[in-house]
Design a protein around this motif. Structure first.
Motif, PDB file in Angstrom:
ATOM      1  N   GLY A 203       0.463  -0.752  -0.283  1.00  0.00           N
ATOM      2  CA  GLY A 203       0.101   0.043  -0.125  1.00  0.00           C
ATOM      3  C   GLY A 203       1.275   1.007   0.099  1.00  0.00           C
ATOM      4  O   GLY A 203       1.989   1.413  -0.090  1.00  0.00           O
ATOM      5  N   ASN A 204       0.375   2.207  -0.270  1.00  0.00           N
ATOM      6  CA  ASN A 204       0.668   3.492   0.264  1.00  0.00           C
ATOM      7  C   ASN A 204       1.092   4.047   1.488  1.00  0.00           C
ATOM      8  O   ASN A 204      -0.003   4.704   2.083  1.00  0.00           O
ATOM      9  CB  ASN A 204       0.362   4.938  -0.684  1.00  0.00           C
ATOM     10  CG  ASN A 204       0.979   5.907  -1.243  1.00  0.00           C
ATOM     11  OD1 ASN A 204       1.890   6.228  -0.499  1.00  0.00           O
ATOM     12  ND2 ASN A 204       0.240   6.979  -2.357  1.00  0.00           N
ATOM     13  N   SER A 205       1.764   3.714   1.764  1.00  0.00           N
ATOM     14  CA  SER A 205       1.676   4.139   3.256  1.00  0.00           C
ATOM     15  C   SER A 205       2.180   5.679   3.559  1.00  0.00           C
ATOM     16  O   SER A 205       1.908   6.354   4.796  1.00  0.00           O
ATOM     17  CB  SER A 205       3.493   3.426   4.143  1.00  0.00           C
ATOM     18  OG  SER A 205       4.004   4.041   3.455  1.00  0.00           O
ATOM     19  N   GLU A 206       3.136   6.302   2.487  1.00  0.00           N
ATOM     20  CA  GLU A 206       3.397   7.789   2.599  1.00  0.00           C
ATOM     21  C   GLU A 206       1.580   8.591   2.402  1.00  0.00           C
ATOM     22  O   GLU A 206       1.785  10.147   3.337  1.00  0.00           O
ATOM     23  CB  GLU A 206       4.363   8.501   1.401  1.00  0.00           C
ATOM     24  CG  GLU A 206       5.285   8.085   2.285  1.00  0.00           C
ATOM     25  CD  GLU A 206       5.776   8.648   3.529  1.00  0.00           C
ATOM     26  OE1 GLU A 206       5.457   9.733   3.653  1.00  0.00           O
ATOM     27  OE2 GLU A 206       6.178   8.220   4.441  1.00  0.00           O
ATOM     28  N   ALA A 207       0.650   8.675   1.537  1.00  0.00           N
ATOM     29  CA  ALA A 207      -0.271   8.503   1.861  1.00  0.00           C
ATOM     30  C   ALA A 207      -1.412   8.603   2.898  1.00  0.00           C
ATOM     31  O   ALA A 207      -2.040   9.082   3.347  1.00  0.00           O
ATOM     32  CB  ALA A 207      -1.099   8.267   0.151  1.00  0.00           C
ATOM     33  N   LYS A 209      -0.166   8.450   5.737  1.00  0.00           N
ATOM     34  CA  LYS A 209      -0.087   9.139   6.814  1.00  0.00           C
ATOM     35  C   LYS A 209      -0.862  10.902   6.525  1.00  0.00           C
ATOM     36  O   LYS A 209      -0.807  11.602   7.175  1.00  0.00           O
ATOM     37  CB  LYS A 209       1.674   9.306   6.748  1.00  0.00           C
ATOM     38  CG  LYS A 209       2.857   8.754   7.385  1.00  0.00           C
ATOM     39  CD  LYS A 209       3.812   8.609   7.247  1.00  0.00           C
ATOM     40  CE  LYS A 209       4.518   8.007   7.964  1.00  0.00           C
ATOM     41  NZ  LYS A 209       6.057   8.262   8.085  1.00  0.00           N
ATOM     42  N   ALA A 210      -0.112  11.210   5.047  1.00  0.00           N
ATOM     43  CA  ALA A 210      -1.509  12.577   4.634  1.00  0.00           C
ATOM     44  C   ALA A 210      -2.872  11.820   5.318  1.00  0.00           C
ATOM     45  O   ALA A 210      -3.430  13.385   5.776  1.00  0.00           O
ATOM     46  CB  ALA A 210      -0.796  12.495   3.489  1.00  0.00           C
ATOM     47  N   VAL A 211      -3.519  11.427   5.188  1.00  0.00           N
ATOM     48  CA  VAL A 211      -4.581  10.949   5.537  1.00  0.00           C
ATOM     49  C   VAL A 211      -5.394  10.554   6.964  1.00  0.00           C
ATOM     50  O   VAL A 211      -5.562  11.237   7.813  1.00  0.00           O
ATOM     51  CB  VAL A 211      -5.066   9.875   4.994  1.00  0.00           C
ATOM     52  CG1 VAL A 211      -7.029   8.848   5.455  1.00  0.00           C
ATOM     53  CG2 VAL A 211      -5.305   9.495   3.450  1.00  0.00           C
ATOM     54  N   LEU A 212      -4.187  10.540   7.641  1.00  0.00           N
ATOM     55  CA  LEU A 212      -4.454  10.852   9.342  1.00  0.00           C
ATOM     56  C   LEU A 212      -3.995  11.869   9.668  1.00  0.00           C
ATOM     57  O   LEU A 212      -4.738  12.228  10.915  1.00  0.00           O
ATOM     58  CB  LEU A 212      -3.172   9.782   9.666  1.00  0.00           C
ATOM     59  CG  LEU A 212      -3.034   7.856  10.111  1.00  0.00           C
ATOM     60  CD1 LEU A 212      -1.496   7.260  10.339  1.00  0.00           C
ATOM     61  CD2 LEU A 212      -4.126   8.122  11.113  1.00  0.00           C
TER      62      LEU A 212
END
Length: 238
Positions: A203-207, A209-212
């Motif tokens: 998955g896109n973990s950086e995305a 983090k942005a959601v979080l």
């Protein structure tokens, strides 16, 4: 004047520390303002100078606990490279909740500790219970490509709750002496959730983090609004 303000703030924290220890030990209903004063090593009159009712003292304590939870979660989020995955989020949430006994009681809705305040109409706990962000979080993570889109978000959120509350309440039916170390359990559960919910190829973990960050900011704003509404209501009553 500055020293007086610092002394006042330090004394208030001392009162809150005493109240937290006392309420976790014997519960909200059995704890009196006199008990808090004795626990803090100060006079009852000084306690009343800071908080004119036990309910207001407890609500100030709830605000402090929830604030600490947010700070602990943010520190974890910024330091852990895996915090953008669903398993990393789960681990961070449970670590933050587990960091203080009263916060654990708040999440568990522990009747022994929270007592009659638990079901107080219009109380802070009632507001918190109606403001769960987990379903919206999972939907946003699906959109961001961090969580599989073929999973029903409401079902995933329900399982998230089962695992979270199961970890926090299992000690009610089994001896904690038989449990594996908390950190090992959290790591294993996080790995299982990532394996189950992460899209193929990773998955896109950086995305994630942005959601979080976005949802965390919204939750913080909602909490601030709740505090302001409480302060306004108290001002109208006085």
């Amino acid at each position: 004047m500055a020293n007086s303000k610092l002394d006042n703030e330090a004394r208030e924290q001392r009162i809150l520390d005493a109240a937290s220890n006392l309420i976790v030990r014997q519960g909200y209903d059995k704890s009196t303002m006199s008990d808090v004063a004795e626990e803090a090593g100060i006079s009852r009159g000084i306690v009343y100078l800071h908080f004119d009712t036990k309910e207001k003292l407890f609500e100030a304590l709830l605000i402090r606990e929830i604030t600490h939870y947010g700070e602990t979660w943010n520190a974890y989020f910024e330091s852990d490279p895996r915090s953008g995955t669903i398993g990393g989020i789960f681990r961070g949430v449970l670590n933050a909740i587990n960091s203080r006994p009263l916060m654990t009681a708040i999440v568990r809705r522990d009747k022994r500790i929270l007592g009659s305040y638990l079901h107080k109409p219009g109380g802070m706990l009632a507001s918190l219970e109606s403001s769960s962000v987990i379903p919206d979080l999972i939907k946003a993570l699906q959109t961001a490509g961090t969580v599989r889109k073929d999973i029903d978000a409401s079902v995933a959120a329900h399982i998230f709750d089962i695992l979270s509350h199961g970890q926090l309440t299992l000690g009610d039916i089994k001896s904690p002496d038989t449990f594996p170390p908390f950190e090992v359990v959290m790591e294993t559960l996080a790995d299982m959730m990532d394996h189950w919910l992460t899209p193929e190829g990773g998955g896109n973990s950086e995305a994630g983090k942005a959601v979080l960050r976005q949802i965390g900011a919204a939750a913080e704003a909602q909490f601030e609004q709740m505090k302001q509404a409480k302060e306004l209501n108290e001002g109208q009553e006085s």
